[in-house]
Motif scaffolding. Structure first.
Motif, PDB file in Angstrom:
ATOM      1  N   LEU A 191       0.627  -1.411  -0.171  1.00  0.00           N
ATOM      2  CA  LEU A 191      -0.108   0.231  -0.125  1.00  0.00           C
ATOM      3  C   LEU A 191       0.680   1.290   0.233  1.00  0.00           C
ATOM      4  N   PHE A 192       1.622   1.335   0.657  1.00  0.00           N
ATOM      5  CA  PHE A 192       3.262   2.181   0.925  1.00  0.00           C
ATOM      6  C   PHE A 192       3.037   2.906  -0.733  1.00  0.00           C
ATOM      7  N   LYS A 193       4.104   1.440  -1.138  1.00  0.00           N
ATOM      8  CA  LYS A 193       4.870   1.377  -2.280  1.00  0.00           C
ATOM      9  C   LYS A 193       3.227   1.986  -3.466  1.00  0.00           C
ATOM     10  N   LYS A 194       2.260   1.882  -3.496  1.00  0.00           N
ATOM     11  CA  LYS A 194       1.887   2.064  -4.741  1.00  0.00           C
ATOM     12  C   LYS A 194       0.665   3.601  -3.925  1.00  0.00           C
ATOM     13  N   PHE A 195       0.705   4.036  -2.897  1.00  0.00           N
ATOM     14  CA  PHE A 195       0.024   4.900  -2.209  1.00  0.00           C
ATOM     15  C   PHE A 195       0.419   5.935  -1.603  1.00  0.00           C
ATOM     16  N   LYS A 196       1.587   6.330  -1.431  1.00  0.00           N
ATOM     17  CA  LYS A 196       2.622   6.910  -0.647  1.00  0.00           C
ATOM     18  C   LYS A 196       1.857   8.208   0.177  1.00  0.00           C
ATOM     19  N   ASP A 197       1.552   9.355   0.079  1.00  0.00           N
ATOM     20  CA  ASP A 197       1.502   9.796   1.037  1.00  0.00           C
ATOM     21  C   ASP A 197       0.105  10.006   1.270  1.00  0.00           C
ATOM     22  N   HIS A 198      -1.060   8.962   0.966  1.00  0.00           N
ATOM     23  CA  HIS A 198      -1.948   8.695   0.499  1.00  0.00           C
ATOM     24  C   HIS A 198      -1.532   7.335   1.738  1.00  0.00           C
ATOM     25  N   PHE A 199      -0.993   6.670   2.372  1.00  0.00           N
ATOM     26  CA  PHE A 199      -1.360   5.623   3.650  1.00  0.00           C
ATOM     27  C   PHE A 199      -1.013   6.245   4.831  1.00  0.00           C
ATOM     28  N   TYR A 200      -1.467   5.475   5.747  1.00  0.00           N
ATOM     29  CA  TYR A 200      -0.928   5.854   7.388  1.00  0.00           C
ATOM     30  C   TYR A 200      -0.799   4.429   7.742  1.00  0.00           C
ATOM     31  N   LEU A 201       0.140   4.869   8.358  1.00  0.00           N
ATOM     32  CA  LEU A 201      -0.016   3.036   9.543  1.00  0.00           C
ATOM     33  C   LEU A 201       0.054   3.103  10.797  1.00  0.00           C
ATOM     34  N   GLN A 202      -0.968   2.657  11.621  1.00  0.00           N
ATOM     35  CA  GLN A 202      -1.450   3.084  12.582  1.00  0.00           C
ATOM     36  C   GLN A 202      -0.977   2.354  13.419  1.00  0.00           C
ATOM     37  N   SER A 203      -0.912   2.899  15.424  1.00  0.00           N
ATOM     38  CA  SER A 203      -1.085   1.549  16.236  1.00  0.00           C
ATOM     39  C   SER A 203      -1.734   2.758  16.964  1.00  0.00           C
ATOM     40  N   VAL A 204      -2.326   1.466  18.075  1.00  0.00           N
ATOM     41  CA  VAL A 204      -2.886   2.217  18.993  1.00  0.00           C
ATOM     42  C   VAL A 204      -1.992   2.624  20.397  1.00  0.00           C
ATOM     43  N   ARG A 205      -2.331   3.245  20.980  1.00  0.00           N
ATOM     44  CA  ARG A 205      -1.222   3.632  21.791  1.00  0.00           C
ATOM     45  C   ARG A 205      -2.144   3.146  23.365  1.00  0.00           C
ATOM     46  N   MET A 206      -1.426   1.960  24.204  1.00  0.00           N
ATOM     47  CA  MET A 206      -1.952   1.405  25.161  1.00  0.00           C
ATOM     48  C   MET A 206      -0.916   1.039  26.371  1.00  0.00           C
ATOM     49  N   LYS A 207      -1.007   0.191  27.335  1.00  0.00           N
ATOM     50  CA  LYS A 207      -0.136  -0.030  28.248  1.00  0.00           C
ATOM     51  C   LYS A 207       0.714  -1.689  28.151  1.00  0.00           C
ATOM     52  N   ALA A 208       0.165  -2.274  27.102  1.00  0.00           N
ATOM     53  CA  ALA A 208       0.271  -3.518  26.281  1.00  0.00           C
ATOM     54  C   ALA A 208       0.898  -3.398  25.181  1.00  0.00           C
TER      55      ALA A 208
END
Length: 496
Positions: A362-379
């Motif tokens: 997806l990053f290769k194809k969409f570049k600036d229109h792609f985001y990787l997400q992580s929820v911040r939590m204790k785990a």
């Protein structure tokens, strides 16, 4: 003095020419403002081929497809001017008093660039020293900036220490309201009408209205999040969906494409423009007609689409097909949550390798229109920095999302409390429309048990449904909250 005025009218919508309270359009107001600016000389309107207005201005029809083009046009037409004013042709409430203060400071302190900060957009313009245009053009060309409303400052930021900047700062910082006093969308046009009808004509009256009449700011929804599939490939530990809706790993129900078309049409009729999300409680890759769904959405030029996904279930061919029709209006958010396979499996289950491969593709194809997400939590807190640095090194944009405990439904796994000191009315009640797979419009995403339904988008008029959320929004303005809202800490988060 012989100052030049540049009015950007190249991408104005029809709302810029519609009548506002008092009988004039936003564009008419802008021309009146331009004529009255301090030491005004020539007025230039940057216009497209269809522009057909006449007035005390010269029309410039040269292509302005980038910020480099914009500065080049300024140099050609007013390169010898000592000072240039820049504003958009749909901002009718530019306050001459603010401009006078800005201009005085601009001259007294020999500024390169003067702008206003803390005000709602559309109360002030930008002032440029003619001598910096060639430097700005070179900077813009180096970084390939598109033309945006904040484009001049974005270019300057790339080498900010090379410019002498003066800032006119509002006594009340209203940036958090995210109000745009521009007649560019139906939503903003109706907001402008309400503000002007309420007596908002200048800095003081507008700022006071925004402080005391926040009921004026809930017009039409801007963000529409829809459940198009009921099933998920994972039962994430921090998601309430598996507990409320049983058998999500086996569920195959999807929204028929014809129903999706109904939603598109009704939102178009009511809101006119919107950002759609197809990721409410379910994995969008499960929808067999996802490519057609994307095509139908983007057939409306004023719509854009967000696909939030686990990254599971996507073929490269499907991603390629979506890329082919995306036109820069599709944004992807892939939830990875783990820096390694062990923590990923603990939080989300199986699928680590497939999710990472999808992220890379997806990053290769969409570049600036792609985001990787992580929820911040204790785990996963101890892994977040490594997660962020790894993907940043690859050039991938990352989102660190706050943990949502869904009004007490889930354990509180927040690492830190980032809520504002003073509570304000909920962004989601103001701007979001939340639609389940059967057409039920929920109060918001937090109402996962659907205790406060507003109606059904397939059987009722959307304006009627939307109005049913207004009493609760008014309660928020007065500091009164039902049990669901009282326990919620998502009110300050913002979707597009």
């Amino acid at each position: 003095m012989n100052n030049a005025v540049f009015i950007n009218a190249r991408a104005l919508t029809p709302y810029a020419y519609k009548e506002l309270p008092g009988g004039k359009s936003a564009f008419d107001h802008v021309i009146d403002t331009a004529v009255s600016l301090p030491d005004t000389g020539k007025i230039y309107v940057l216009a497209g081929d269809s522009f057909n207005k006449e007035g005390p201005f010269d029309i410039v029809r040269e292509p302005v497809n980038s910020m480099e083009d914009l500065f080049a046009v300024m140099i050609r037409y007013a390169g010898k001017s000592d000072t240039l004013y820049y504003l958009y042709g749909d901002t009718p409430l530019i306050d001459p008093a603010i401009v006078q203060r800005m201009y005085k400071n601009h001259k007294n302190y020999f500024a390169s660039y003067t702008f206003a900060d803390g005000y709602p957009y559309g109360l002030a313009l930008e002032i440029l020293q003619g001598g910096i245009l060639s430097r700005l053009a070179a900077l813009a060309g180096k970084y390939h900036f598109p033309v945006t409303r904040g484009g001049i400052f974005e270019v300057i930021q790339k080498d900010i220490n090379s410019f002498d900047i003066e800032t006119e700062i509002s006594e009340k910082d209203q940036r958090m309201l995210r109000v745009s006093l521009a007649a560019d969308t139906k939503r903003n046009f109706n907001q402008l009408k309400r503000i002007m009808e309420g007596g908002g004509v200048d800095e003081q009256s507008v700022v006071n209205l925004l402080e005391t009449r926040q009921d004026l700011l809930r017009t039409e929804p801007a963000y529409v999040t829809v459940q198009i599939a009921s099933g998920c490939p994972q039962a994430c530990t921090y998601c309430p969906y598996p507990a409320v809706y049983q058998d999500i790993l086996k569920n195959k129900e999807v929204m028929p494409l014809d129903n999706w078309k109904v939603i598109l049409d009704r939102v178009k009729q009511f809101s006119d423009d919107a950002v759609f999300s197809v990721s409410l409680w379910g994995e969008p890759s499960f929808h067999p007609d996802i490519i057609d769904l994307v095509k139908e959405t983007l057939a409306y030029p004023s719509f854009s689409l967000v696909i939030e996904t686990s990254g599971l279930g996507w073929s490269n061919e499907t991603i390629d097909a979506i890329k082919e029709v995306s036109d820069g209006r599709v944004t992807w958010i892939l939830s990875l949550d783990g820096e390694n396979e062990t923590i990923y499996r603990q939080l989300r289950g199986e699928g680590w390798s497939e999710a990472r491969a999808a992220a890379e593709y997806l990053f290769k194809k969409f570049k600036d229109h792609f985001y990787l997400q992580s929820v911040r939590m204790k785990a996963n807190e101890e892994y977040l920095e490594k997660f962020y640095r790894e993907w940043k090194a690859k050039g991938v944009q990352t989102i660190i999302q706050k943990y949502d405990y869904f009004c007490g439904m889930l354990p509180d796994e927040k690492v830190t409390d980032i809520s504002p000191v003073r509570r304000f009315p909920c962004w989601h009640l103001k701007r979001d429309l939340t639609v389940l797979i059967d057409g039920t419009v929920q109060l918001c995403r937090e109402d996962i048990n659907n205790e406060h339904p507003l109606g059904n988008i397939f059987s009722e008029d959307l304006s009627v449904i939307w109005e049913r959320g207004m009493p609760l929004y008014l309660n928020h303005i007065h500091g009164e909250y039902p049990e669901l809202c009282r326990k919620c800490d998502e009110y300050y988060t913002y979707n597009f």
